[in-house]
Design a protein around this motif. Structure first.
Motif, short mmCIF file in Angstrom:
data_model
loop_
_atom_site.label_atom_id
_atom_site.label_comp_id
_atom_site.label_asym_id
_atom_site.label_seq_id
_atom_site.Cartn_x
_atom_site.Cartn_y
_atom_site.Cartn_z
N ILE A 134 10.12 -8.55 6.24
CA ILE A 134 9.17 -8.72 5.13
C ILE A 134 8.94 -7.41 4.37
N TYR A 135 8.91 -6.32 5.11
CA TYR A 135 8.71 -5.00 4.48
C TYR A 135 9.85 -4.70 3.50
N VAL A 155 0.85 -1.20 0.00
CA VAL A 155 0.00 0.00 0.00
C VAL A 155 0.88 1.25 0.00
N GLU A 156 1.96 1.21 0.75
CA GLU A 156 2.83 2.39 0.82
C GLU A 156 3.60 2.63 -0.47
N ARG A 157 3.53 1.67 -1.39
CA ARG A 157 4.09 1.87 -2.73
C ARG A 157 3.00 2.21 -3.75
N THR A 178 12.60 0.35 4.37
CA THR A 178 13.29 0.95 3.22
C THR A 178 12.27 1.33 2.14
N HIS A 179 12.51 2.42 1.48
CA HIS A 179 11.58 2.86 0.42
C HIS A 179 12.30 3.81 -0.55
N THR A 180 12.74 3.27 -1.68
CA THR A 180 13.42 4.11 -2.69
C THR A 180 12.91 3.68 -4.05
#
Ligand SMILES: Cc1ncc(C[n+]2csc(CCOP(=O)(O)OP(=O)(O)O)c2C)c(N)n1
Length: 571
Positions: free
Chosen positions: A139-140, A17-19, A179-181
């Motif tokens: 998992i995230y 969802v955050e992607r 992490t989110h890039t």
């Protein structure tokens, strides 16, 4: 779920969802409940299909159309194996697809537990990258890695395996690394743009072809500007169709040797042949059909793709949009547009003449008044009816898909869809459902062979249940047409058992499920049937009897692939 207590399945759903993932395709199973539960609690739209193959095809089409990973979730064992075909299809088409599979728990494998199989080594060679997450609190991070891998550089399918017991573990969300890039790969080699302009100044007969790489880089506007500034002929291939509208005077449509028009002639006679995010594949006879005396330029974001099947004079590793942007800047700076236009004018006139001649030749079939209906007539009627820029057409089948590809006027990128190089029958209904789901306001039509319609026929029920009004037109030649004709050409006979299906009233099945069914036998009934189907606002099936004796160019090509020689054939 309280933020201090969260199972890993929920965390995986949260990462999606955050992607920006708001749509997931699946069939449920015990091994994926934790993630499905999370997705449902987080308000993600869940599309439950009747076969995992269809679910993954839908996700693939979603990925193609949005240029972001389409997401499918499949259960362990049979759910996983049912999903393999679309994954292979996505690989050959470079579609961004994230396939998440449940698997028996780490604690249970090799105990003869339900649906146990070793999945990872089966799928690893099929995908761009494969991951297993064995640690709940990571998992995230794994979802992030898998999502990024789908779209980094050349897009493709990525596999993420989540053992059910890992998904069931409760984690402390505050201790999870999030992490989110999303890196934008926009490499461009500016020197090579200047080199291309030099080659263009020396050329008299250039050909520019935009393929899937041009589509995925969003190069439509730059490509159209480039073609119009230089007065050069633009072509599109497979997923590049519509990048420049076929209605533009300098767009000569599909770079196909079999399309009525001038694709084959242009390719054979070019002196400068420029591939923009387009692979040297079967569509160019795996290199054999490329112009013999041309300088070849290949621009691609994937270095390993450049030079396949042929030597390339100017290899360029670059994002297509950025590269064309630089070319456009140089054309302007050097003010060479008018000179190039004058230089290419005789070539453009020659191509226009060939295009008109080709289209006139095709009229024999495409305007045929005969009964049973010629499949080219059906394809042209569909093309004429689906005349809005926003209309989406999906082609599926053997000859049926080839006829549609030949006659389709692609006005907008991503609005003409077909399986691609994998040549996979059965994509039609799932692709159409995904398209209509994504664009509820647009008209979506799938034209499909009567053989191909069998693969995912039950997805009519999905469309009816979910109220997704797609229109499916079956070109019903009573059998596997392309096989019927190509085997006759190759073997001198058709083997009845391999090519005949017989007359089936497919539209009645659809009616029985609550959709609209229409049966068509005469050419003049096609348009009213299309009008009625779209006006109904329901999923509709138009069963059109087409001529079983009409040999399509696809059948001829298939016979040639298996060794059939056409005497004196010059393309
Ligand atoms: C999944 C799959 N199975 C088999 C084939 C081989 N195949 C290629 S064309 C064709 C015939 C298709 O028949 P139909 O869908 O009726 O379309 P038509 O050729 O009659 O237009 C077959 C069986 C394939 N490409 N994909």
């Amino acid at each position: 779920m309280a933020e201090s207590k969260m199972n890993a399945g929920y965390l995986a759903a949260q990462a999606l969802v955050e992607r920006g993932v708001n749509q997931v395709f699946f069939i449920a199973g015990g091994h994926i409940y934790p993630i499905l539960d999370g997705l449902s609690k987080l308000g993600v739209n869940l599309m439950s299909t009747r076969h995992e193959q269809a679910a993954v095809f839908m996700a693939e089409a979603w990925g193609r159309m949005t240029r972001k990973p389409g997401v499918a979730v499949v259960t362990a064992g049979p759910g996983f194996t049912n999903a393999l075909t679309p994954v292979a299809n996505a690989r050959l088409a470079n579609s961004p697809l994230l396939i998440i599979a449940g698997v028996v728990g780490l604690q249970a494998c090799e105990k003869l537990d339900l649906q146990d199989m070793v999945q990872f080594p089966v799928i690893s060679p099929m995908v761009k990258k494969a991951f297993i997450c064995q640690q709940a609190d990571r998992i995230y991070e794994f979802v992030d890695m898998a999502y990024r891998a789908c779209i980094a550089g050349r897009p493709g399918p990525v596999y993420l395996e989540l053992p059910v017991d890992v998904m069931n573990i409760t984690v402390n969300p505050h201790l999870v690394r999030r992490t989110h890039t999303t890196p934008e790969a926009r490499i461009v080699d500016r020197r090579k743009a200047a080199e291309l302009i030099i080659l263009m100044k020396e050329a008299r007969k250039p050909v520019f072809i935009a393929g899937s790489g041009a589509y995925y880089s969003g190069a439509g506007a730059e490509f159209t500007r480039f073609i119009e500034t230089a007065g050069a002929p633009g072509f599109t291939s497979s997923q590049g169709r519509g990048i420049i509208s076929d209605t533009k005077p300098l767009c000569f449509g599909a770079a196909s040797v079999i399309r009525p028009g001038c694709g084959g002639y242009a390719i054979q006679n070019a002196d400068l042949f420029v591939l923009l995010g387009n692979r040297i594949s079967l569509y160019y006879g795996c290199g054999q059909l490329l112009p013999k005396n041309a300088r070849i330029v290949q621009v691609d974001i994937e270095p390993e793709e450049i030079g396949r099947n042929t030597s390339v004079h100017l290899p360029v590793v670059s994002d297509i949009r950025e590269f064309l942007g630089e070319c456009n800047r140089l054309l302007e700076e050097q003010k060479v547009g008018p000179a190039l236009k004058a230089q290419y004018a005789p070539w453009i006139a020659e191509l226009q003449e060939k295009k008109t001649a080709g289209i006139n030749l095709g009229r024999l079939a495409s305007e045929s008044p005969k009964v049973p209906i010629h499949p080219a007539r059906l394809a042209r009627e569909i093309d004429l009816f689906m005349d809005r820029e926003e209309d989406i057409v999906v082609g599926d089948g053997g000859d049926t898909q080839v006829w549609m590809g030949m006659f389709r006027t692609a006005r907008k990128e991503g609005h003409y869809l077909e399986s691609g190089l994998y040549g996979c029958l059965g994509i039609g209904i799932p692709y159409a459902i995904a398209a209509k789901l994504l664009y509820p306001q647009k008209r979506v039509l799938n034209v499909i062979g009567d053989g191909s319609v069998g693969f995912n026929f039950m997805e009519f029920e999905t469309a009816i249940r979910k109220k997704i009004p797609i229109v499916v037109v079956i070109s019903n030649d009573l059998g596997w047409g392309m096989i019927r004709h190509s085997s006759k050409l190759k073997l001198g006979r058709t083997i009845e058992e391999v090519s005949e299906i017989g007359q089936i009233y497919y539209e009645k099945f659809v009616e029985s499920m609550g959709g609209v069914g229409i049966f068509v036998e005469k050419p003049e009934e096609i348009r009213p049937a299309l009008e009625k189907a779209f006006a109904s606002g329901k999923p509709a099936c138009i069963n059109v009897l087409t001529d079983p004796t009409a040999v399509g160019p696809g059948a001829l090509a298939l016979a040639m692939v298996s060794g059939y020689k056409v005497e004196g054939l010059k393309i």
